[in-house]
Design a protein around this motif. Structure first.
Motif, PDB file in Angstrom:
ATOM      1  N   GLU A 191     -32.880  11.624   3.819  1.00 16.02           N
ATOM      2  CA  GLU A 191     -32.676  12.771   4.694  1.00 16.02           C
ATOM      3  C   GLU A 191     -31.370  13.505   4.399  1.00 16.02           C
ATOM      4  N   THR A 192     -30.294  12.750   4.189  1.00 15.80           N
ATOM      5  CA  THR A 192     -28.976  13.363   4.028  1.00 15.80           C
ATOM      6  C   THR A 192     -28.386  13.204   2.638  1.00 15.80           C
ATOM      7  N   GLY A 193     -28.916  12.285   1.839  1.00 11.15           N
ATOM      8  CA  GLY A 193     -28.338  12.018   0.534  1.00 11.15           C
ATOM      9  C   GLY A 193     -27.089  11.164   0.590  1.00 11.15           C
ATOM     10  N   ALA A 194     -26.743  10.622   1.765  1.00 13.00           N
ATOM     11  CA  ALA A 194     -25.544   9.808   1.912  1.00 13.00           C
ATOM     12  C   ALA A 194     -25.720   8.463   1.208  1.00 13.00           C
ATOM     13  N   ILE A 195     -24.654   8.001   0.585  1.00  8.45           N
ATOM     14  CA  ILE A 195     -24.653   6.717  -0.119  1.00  8.45           C
ATOM     15  C   ILE A 195     -24.054   5.660   0.800  1.00  8.45           C
ATOM     16  N   SER A 196     -24.741   4.521   0.904  1.00  8.05           N
ATOM     17  CA  SER A 196     -24.272   3.409   1.737  1.00  8.05           C
ATOM     18  C   SER A 196     -24.288   2.133   0.912  1.00  8.05           C
ATOM     19  N   LEU A 197     -23.466   1.174   1.335  1.00  9.03           N
ATOM     20  CA  LEU A 197     -23.393  -0.122   0.666  1.00  9.03           C
ATOM     21  C   LEU A 197     -23.453  -1.215   1.722  1.00  9.03           C
ATOM     22  N   ALA A 198     -24.395  -2.141   1.574  1.00  5.59           N
ATOM     23  CA  ALA A 198     -24.558  -3.255   2.509  1.00  5.59           C
ATOM     24  C   ALA A 198     -24.129  -4.552   1.830  1.00  5.59           C
ATOM     25  N   VAL A 199     -23.224  -5.276   2.505  1.00  5.68           N
ATOM     26  CA  VAL A 199     -22.741  -6.562   2.012  1.00  5.68           C
ATOM     27  C   VAL A 199     -22.559  -7.487   3.208  1.00  5.68           C
TER      28      VAL A 199
END
Length: 296
Positions: free
Chosen positions: A220-228
């Protein structure tokens, strides 16, 4: 002299015993804070208090019921808290492990970062999972096996909206892309924002179950996220993503020139994507000339 030191020795061991128990309780509470295990543990404590009051009040029937069900409580707790127990044991194993090798080579970092940059600018949803010490064989078998060398072009091809494998996650083992279109467990953490969709919950869920790293790009937004470790860092820049990956995988990653991507288009072919990676752009005149010179 020995008789004088004996009481102090017993006191020291008693203090050490109390400290160890306190540390264990504290670590367990920290690990379950914000997860679905927290309200379950609170409910279990309430049931324990009720049973204790029943024993004090000499409630014969309830005491009989508790006496017969108590041997099975341990098995019930293992079933209820199986994911949390697995997460705690794997975390302890990582802390005591002294031989920890890198999960991905440095060149593969660039491919993941470049692909995330492309997906972010095109607002293409993507979920890339990087395996570390805990194997992801169960989740690999749920997808389409590939066992291909990890590359930017391969990631860009898989997550094209028109590609049959763009739904689901890709799982990366070292410098190999093990499988695509994989199904991941969804996080049931009630603290998560309602704005977090299924792709982000799947990325968080796999990091709750294992020590994997999940790179997520919002459609939807193109935002980059990182899950750790069950935690999500949202709205990262490409440089921040590179730094986080370098820190988590404990390898230095030299910066590379990011491609300049034009307006989003679902009809990008492989040649255009390769040109974007190198930082060049194809003009309309060059494209029409190449089509004219191409033999029929």
């Amino acid at each position: 002299m020995t008789q004088m030191l004996a009481p102090w020795s017993r006191v020291s061991f008693t203090v050490l015993d109390i400290l160890l128990v306190a540390v264990i309780i504290y670590e367990v509470l920290v690990m379950i804070r914000g997860t679905r295990a927290a309200p379950m543990l609170a409910g279990l404590a309430a049931v324990g208090v009720a049973f204790y009051l029943a024993r004090i009040g000499e409630l014969v029937t309830l005491n009989w019921l508790v006496g017969h069900l108590l041997p099975y409580v341990v098995f019930a707790l293992i079933v209820v808290f199986q994911s949390e127990i697995r997460h705690v044991l794997s975390d302890v194993g990582r802390r005591v492990s002294f031989l920890r090798g890198p999960a991905v080579e440095g060149d593969s970092y660039d491919d993941i970062v470049l692909a995330a940059n492309l997906f972010s600018q095109h607002q293409t949803g993507a979920l890339m999972v990087i395996e570390r010490e805990i194997g992801l064989r169960t989740y690999i078998e749920s997808g389409v096996a590939m066992d291909a060398r990890l590359s930017y072009d391969l990631l860009a091809t898989i997550f094209r909206p028109s590609a049959p494998l763009h739904d689901g996650a890709v799982i990366i083992q070292k410098d190999r892309l093990a499988a695509a279109a994989c199904f991941l467990p969804l996080s049931m953490n009630p603290v998560l924002s309602t704005q977090v969709g299924t792709r982000h919950r799947a990325g968080i869920g796999i990091t709750e179950e294992t020590d994997a790293i999940a790179v997520i790009v919002s459609e939807e937004t193109g935002a980059i996220s990182l899950a750790v470790g069950g935690k999500l860092d949202r709205d990262l820049t490409v440089e921040q993503l590179r730094e986080h990956l370098s820190s988590e995988l404990r390898r230095y990653m030299s910066p590379v020139a990011l491609p300049t991507v034009g307006p989003a288009s679902e009809d990008l072919d492989a040649g255009q994507e390769s040109a974007l990676r190198a930082g060049g752009q194809i003009s309309a005149e060059e494209e029409s000339a190449s089509e004219t010179e191409r033999p029929l």
